[in-house]
Design an enzyme around this catalytic site. Sequence first.
Site, PDB file in Angstrom:
ATOM      1  N   TYR A 167       0.951  -1.323   0.128  1.00 46.56           N
ATOM      2  CA  TYR A 167       0.009   0.005   0.144  1.00 46.56           C
ATOM      3  C   TYR A 167       0.936   1.184   0.024  1.00 46.56           C
ATOM      4  O   TYR A 167       0.525   2.291  -0.692  1.00 46.56           O
ATOM      5  CB  TYR A 167      -1.014   0.145   1.204  1.00 46.56           C
ATOM      6  N   ARG A 174       1.102   6.889  -6.678  1.00 51.55           N
ATOM      7  CA  ARG A 174       0.065   7.782  -6.844  1.00 51.55           C
ATOM      8  C   ARG A 174       0.567   9.404  -6.550  1.00 51.55           C
ATOM      9  O   ARG A 174       0.234  10.107  -7.435  1.00 51.55           O
ATOM     10  CB  ARG A 174      -1.108   7.461  -6.006  1.00 51.55           C
ATOM     11  N   TYR A 227      -0.871  13.042   6.819  1.00 50.09           N
ATOM     12  CA  TYR A 227      -0.367  11.996   7.779  1.00 50.09           C
ATOM     13  C   TYR A 227       1.239  12.134   8.170  1.00 50.09           C
ATOM     14  O   TYR A 227       1.920  12.336   7.398  1.00 50.09           O
ATOM     15  CB  TYR A 227      -0.524  10.611   7.151  1.00 50.09           C
ATOM     16  N   ARG A 240     -11.575  12.966   2.405  1.00 47.82           N
ATOM     17  CA  ARG A 240     -12.472  11.956   2.960  1.00 47.82           C
ATOM     18  C   ARG A 240     -13.951  11.999   2.297  1.00 47.82           C
ATOM     19  O   ARG A 240     -14.488  10.720   2.250  1.00 47.82           O
ATOM     20  CB  ARG A 240     -12.907  12.365   4.300  1.00 47.82           C
ATOM     21  N   GLU A 347     -13.987  -1.329   6.481  1.00 45.96           N
ATOM     22  CA  GLU A 347     -13.791  -0.208   5.996  1.00 45.96           C
ATOM     23  C   GLU A 347     -15.163   0.000   5.006  1.00 45.96           C
ATOM     24  O   GLU A 347     -15.810  -0.741   4.506  1.00 45.96           O
ATOM     25  CB  GLU A 347     -12.691  -0.175   4.811  1.00 45.96           C
TER      26      GLU A 347
END
Length: 361
Positions: A167, A174, A227, A240, A347
């Site tokens: 990930y 990305r 983060y 979000r 999730e």
Amino acid sequence: MGIQIEYLSLAELKSQPLAWQNKVLGLVSFVDAAGVYEAQKINGQIPGIFLGASVLSGAESASEILLSDESSMDTKQPLISGEQGQIRYRCNGDLLFGVISLDEASELIITSPGNPFSALQQATEIAYQQIFTLLDDLGFPNVYRFWNYMANINGSDGDDQQNLERYRQFNIGRKNVFVKMGREHGQQLPAACALGLKGGPLTIAFLAGKAPAIAIENPRQVKAYNYPEQYGPRTPSFSRATLVHIEQKACLFISGTASIVGHETLHAEDITGQTQETLVNLEAVVSEANRVQGGAVFDLSNACFRVYVRHAADLDSIRETMRNHFSHQVQAVFVQADICREELLIEIEATLQQTSIAHAA
């Protein structure tokens, strides 16, 4: 043109008349092994991803279909289907839906021993560069939503210098493209999810348009792109949720949401606690979107949820917790998949629509 979202089983999807299929922008569907064969019978002009994952419950809602809503138009505008690079897409004058799948063993990937970049990072960069190039070429500047799926999301390949979790490799690829292509706008990143499947290529679906969007954040959480470094050398590039007005409807695309407060995972090994915390986070996102919109536009109790479940044995606990939270049975499809953090057990994502902007307070 507006947008309409429907949830159907694979059998229902196959049985739709041609006139209905001609309005489909694209779809995201979960199927079992037999379903992969059945999916081949879907209209080949429709860009869609059919993801091999166990549907634990809610198979009647396993396919999320995005349709072009022409009800507000005086004249009908046919959808245009096309291909560019590895992307298949469909668009009208306002919206574009596309899909891309890229195998990590593709000839596009450089796997020489001296290459420090993992196959997944390279595949991610190739895919996202193709996506943004397409959107620039066709004039769809605003991405509303990404769906990202990859194999072994919590594993590590051992083929890059840092032996990073996959990930995190994906996040590097990305972010690199977001920055390179001028898409790293901080406050205006699109909604997204990133899930792990047992196998298969890197698969990405995306929805973009010409209308501007508003990124919605959760006041209970640190913005993902802020983060701390403990979560990897490159931060995730998503918001979000994304709020967008498409014709006479306000749409809210809610990213994959989990049991995270601040930036930390809560309720480790406690599926009930994680489910409850996730629902509180979803409510917080909807509340923030309603605040931005200026009225009670979105109601989570009417949503159709896609619930990603790490362990199938947790299904009953999750369903009971959701029933207790909403005081009624909710529409949802429960899919077995791995989550972006190994300690996360669940999730949830959702798409909400308002009937008419004029109804807002």
